[in-house]
Design an enzyme around this catalytic site. Sequence first.
Site, PDB file in Angstrom:
ATOM      1  N   THR A 138       4.711  11.991   7.861  1.00 16.79           N
ATOM      2  CA  THR A 138       6.107  12.302   8.158  1.00 16.79           C
ATOM      3  C   THR A 138       6.238  12.659   9.629  1.00 16.79           C
ATOM      4  OG1 THR A 138       6.467  13.151   5.923  1.00 16.79           O
ATOM      5  CG2 THR A 138       8.065  13.787   7.601  1.00 16.79           C
TER       6      THR A 138
ATOM      7  N   ALA B 286      -8.964 -12.182  12.586  1.00 18.01           N
ATOM      8  CA  ALA B 286      -8.355 -13.265  13.348  1.00 18.01           C
ATOM      9  C   ALA B 286      -8.086 -12.805  14.787  1.00 18.01           C
ATOM     10  CB  ALA B 286      -7.051 -13.705  12.685  1.00 18.01           C
TER      11      ALA B 286
ATOM     12  N   PHE C 104       0.855  -1.174   0.000  1.00 27.56           N
ATOM     13  CA  PHE C 104       0.000   0.000   0.000  1.00 27.56           C
ATOM     14  C   PHE C 104       0.901   1.237   0.000  1.00 27.56           C
ATOM     15  CE2 PHE C 104      -2.030  -3.522   2.142  1.00 27.56           C
ATOM     16  CZ  PHE C 104      -3.297  -3.569   1.585  1.00 27.56           C
TER      17      PHE C 104
ATOM     18  N   CYS D  15      -3.938  -4.894   6.859  1.00 24.94           N
ATOM     19  CA  CYS D  15      -4.230  -5.591   5.612  1.00 24.94           C
ATOM     20  C   CYS D  15      -5.219  -6.722   5.882  1.00 24.94           C
ATOM     21  CB  CYS D  15      -2.945  -6.143   5.013  1.00 24.94           C
ATOM     22  SG  CYS D  15      -3.187  -7.003   3.443  1.00 24.94           S
TER      23      CYS D  15
END
Length: 281
Positions: A216, A133, A68, A115
């Site tokens: 940043t 999970a 990503f 993800c």
Amino acid sequence: MAISTIATISISKTLTKTSISIPKSPIHNHLQSTNLKRNPILPLIFKSPIPKPITPNTYHRTQIKSLFTGIVEEIGEIRHLGFDNSGQSFDMIIHSPTVLQDVNLGDSIAVNGTCLTVTQFDNNRSEFKVGLAPETLRKTSLIELQKGSVVNLERAVKPSTRMGGHFVQGHVDGTGEIVSMEPEGDSLWIKVKTSPEILKFIVPKGFIAVDGTSLTVVDVFDEDGCFNFMLVEYTQQKVVIPLKKIGQKVNLEVDILGKYVERLLNSGFVDSIKSRSSTST
């Protein structure tokens, strides 16, 4: 922001882009109305998970290698969070018109920087479903979400995608706690406290993914165990971080380059190079 998937996903022909209706299963009221962390049922159920047989609809996380950019595409709303009718699968259904535009079963989508794999989707209702999970709930801030919560969403990148942020894997390293939020003009300073294990990888002017948002780092405060960053007005309108309150958690993924450097140093790689160099001279 996140970078799209660069690996090939092997999918059965029966799992091509086909809209599957998500059943409107009943939601456990205690999971909707309370913080999941306080729910005594979770540790009991997740202590000894029952293995499920591998079917064409089952995806191993090792089969999907995604990247990503940390550039959030959309803010989605959680429509369901809880166990399914079997009581074994803990699922999340998210309303998200944008990321469903070219979705396929098995696709990877970063949800607050985590993800996750699309297991079902319904284009008519603009919803997709992912499974959570036990380890995901333990290691991320997703356990604090409830029905109606909003989340950052980003699809895995394609090879043709512009890389506007930095390389983000969607593998959350841990969480941090927001300790201050201070406006300066139309910008917003946010300070986050995290563990020493994560802070050691955070450097001033370096990259970090906070709830899946590529940011940043401005300063690191080792004595306080904190780091800070600034959100400009545009970013504030596009991500969920400003909607959170002091004391809430955020998912953190540090720059992977720092982890590789530490691995090399701890493996003795540098010492072996020095030894070979001194021997040759």
